[in-house]
Write a protein that holds these residues in place. Structure first.
Motif, short mmCIF file in Angstrom:
data_model
loop_
_atom_site.label_atom_id
_atom_site.label_comp_id
_atom_site.label_asym_id
_atom_site.label_seq_id
_atom_site.Cartn_x
_atom_site.Cartn_y
_atom_site.Cartn_z
N ASN A 144 -7.43 -36.07 11.99
CA ASN A 144 -7.44 -37.40 12.51
C ASN A 144 -7.94 -38.58 11.34
OD1 ASN A 144 -6.23 -36.71 14.72
ND2 ASN A 144 -8.10 -36.01 15.76
N VAL A 145 -7.43 -38.70 10.41
CA VAL A 145 -8.12 -39.62 9.31
C VAL A 145 -7.68 -40.92 9.63
CG1 VAL A 145 -8.00 -39.97 6.84
CG2 VAL A 145 -7.59 -37.59 7.50
N ILE A 146 -8.52 -41.83 9.54
CA ILE A 146 -8.35 -43.33 9.97
C ILE A 146 -8.21 -44.21 8.63
CG2 ILE A 146 -8.96 -42.94 12.31
CD1 ILE A 146 -11.74 -44.50 11.76
N ASP A 147 -8.72 -43.73 7.61
CA ASP A 147 -8.78 -44.60 6.58
C ASP A 147 -8.73 -43.70 5.26
OD1 ASP A 147 -11.49 -43.83 5.74
OD2 ASP A 147 -12.49 -45.83 6.22
N LYS A 148 -8.46 -44.52 4.00
CA LYS A 148 -8.45 -43.87 2.67
C LYS A 148 -9.92 -43.23 2.31
CE LYS A 148 -4.29 -46.41 1.37
NZ LYS A 148 -3.99 -47.15 0.58
N GLN A 149 -10.89 -43.44 2.87
CA GLN A 149 -12.17 -42.86 2.53
C GLN A 149 -12.47 -41.75 3.14
OE1 GLN A 149 -14.94 -46.16 2.18
NE2 GLN A 149 -14.35 -46.60 0.11
N THR A 150 -11.56 -40.97 4.03
CA THR A 150 -11.79 -39.80 4.84
C THR A 150 -12.40 -40.06 6.01
OG1 THR A 150 -13.71 -38.68 3.44
CG2 THR A 150 -11.76 -38.48 2.54
N ARG A 151 -12.80 -41.02 6.50
CA ARG A 151 -13.30 -41.29 7.84
C ARG A 151 -12.35 -40.89 8.83
NH1 ARG A 151 -14.69 -45.86 5.07
NH2 ARG A 151 -16.99 -46.03 4.86
N CYS A 152 -12.78 -40.28 10.02
CA CYS A 152 -11.71 -39.77 11.05
C CYS A 152 -12.35 -40.44 12.39
CB CYS A 152 -11.93 -38.27 10.99
SG CYS A 152 -13.35 -37.53 11.64
N ALA A 153 -11.50 -40.07 13.46
CA ALA A 153 -11.56 -40.43 14.69
C ALA A 153 -12.94 -39.96 15.16
CB ALA A 153 -10.36 -40.13 15.64
N HIS A 154 -13.55 -39.00 14.59
CA HIS A 154 -14.64 -38.36 15.10
C HIS A 154 -15.92 -38.83 14.48
CE1 HIS A 154 -11.58 -35.24 15.69
NE2 HIS A 154 -11.92 -35.45 17.05
N TYR A 155 -16.15 -38.97 13.26
CA TYR A 155 -17.04 -39.56 12.43
C TYR A 155 -16.35 -40.78 11.62
CZ TYR A 155 -19.41 -35.47 14.11
OH TYR A 155 -19.85 -34.34 14.79
N HIS A 156 -17.04 -41.92 11.58
CA HIS A 156 -16.32 -43.23 11.01
C HIS A 156 -17.48 -44.32 10.77
CE1 HIS A 156 -15.51 -43.26 15.47
NE2 HIS A 156 -16.23 -44.44 15.27
N SER A 157 -18.66 -43.82 10.41
CA SER A 157 -19.64 -44.75 10.17
C SER A 157 -19.23 -45.11 8.68
CB SER A 157 -21.18 -44.10 10.19
OG SER A 157 -21.39 -43.27 9.10
N GLU A 158 -20.12 -46.09 8.08
CA GLU A 158 -20.19 -46.68 6.76
C GLU A 158 -20.12 -45.27 5.63
OE1 GLU A 158 -22.91 -49.11 3.90
OE2 GLU A 158 -22.20 -50.09 5.57
N ARG A 159 -21.21 -44.41 6.10
CA ARG A 159 -21.55 -43.41 5.24
C ARG A 159 -20.96 -41.84 5.52
NH1 ARG A 159 -27.86 -43.04 3.98
NH2 ARG A 159 -28.01 -45.23 3.41
N ASP A 160 -19.72 -42.00 6.28
CA ASP A 160 -18.89 -40.84 6.64
C ASP A 160 -17.72 -40.89 5.91
OD1 ASP A 160 -20.25 -39.65 8.93
OD2 ASP A 160 -19.59 -41.37 9.85
N VAL A 161 -17.96 -40.35 4.51
CA VAL A 161 -17.10 -40.46 3.43
C VAL A 161 -16.87 -39.40 2.64
CG1 VAL A 161 -16.99 -42.94 3.11
CG2 VAL A 161 -18.79 -41.63 1.76
N ILE A 162 -17.03 -38.11 3.36
CA ILE A 162 -16.65 -37.03 2.68
C ILE A 162 -15.64 -36.04 3.62
CG2 ILE A 162 -18.78 -36.61 1.41
CD1 ILE A 162 -19.41 -34.13 3.58
N ALA A 163 -14.95 -35.23 2.81
CA ALA A 163 -14.16 -34.29 3.44
C ALA A 163 -14.30 -32.87 2.96
CB ALA A 163 -12.63 -34.61 3.38
N ILE A 164 -14.25 -32.04 3.59
CA ILE A 164 -14.64 -30.60 3.44
C ILE A 164 -13.26 -29.70 3.35
CG2 ILE A 164 -15.87 -28.55 3.95
CD1 ILE A 164 -17.08 -31.67 5.53
#
Length: 105
Positions: free
Chosen positions: A7-27
């Motif tokens: 459920n990715v919501i932007d190009k910096q890997t934020r998702c519907a579950h975690y989308h703060s300014e610092r939520d910019v990793i994917a595993i």
């Protein structure tokens, strides 16, 4: 650009579950070798065979910085002090509370 599923919501890997300014990793999940922003995205859209990265494979690239698209090894990520060693983007330090969902710690 590396594909991140879920459920990715932007190009910096934020998702519907975690989308703060610092939520910019994917595993990259060990079980399916596919990048997801979080464990919930994997549960909803993943392989259905959840498995964590074993310690002896922490030298492999499995963490993606959503800001600069650099892939980090698990070791690099764990020693990063919650910043990308390539672009200095800040990572969410709260992610350490969920590390056991991804890595054998």
């Amino acid at each position: 650009m590396i594909e991140v599923k879920g459920n990715v919501i932007d190009k910096q890997t934020r998702c519907a579950h975690y989308h703060s300014e610092r939520d910019v990793i994917a595993i990259k999940f060990f079980c399916c070798q596919t990048y997801f922003p979080c464990v919930h995205c994997h549960e909803e859209h993943g392989c259905g065979n959840h498995a964590v990265w074993p310690k002896e494979r922490f030298h492999e690239k499995a963490v993606l910085c959503g800001v600069c698209q650099t892939e980090l090894t698990i070791e690099q990520y764990m020693m990063s002090d919650y910043r990308c060693p390539h672009c200095d983007a800040a990572f969410n330090p709260g992610c350490q509370l969920h590390a056991h969902y991804y890595f054998d710690i």
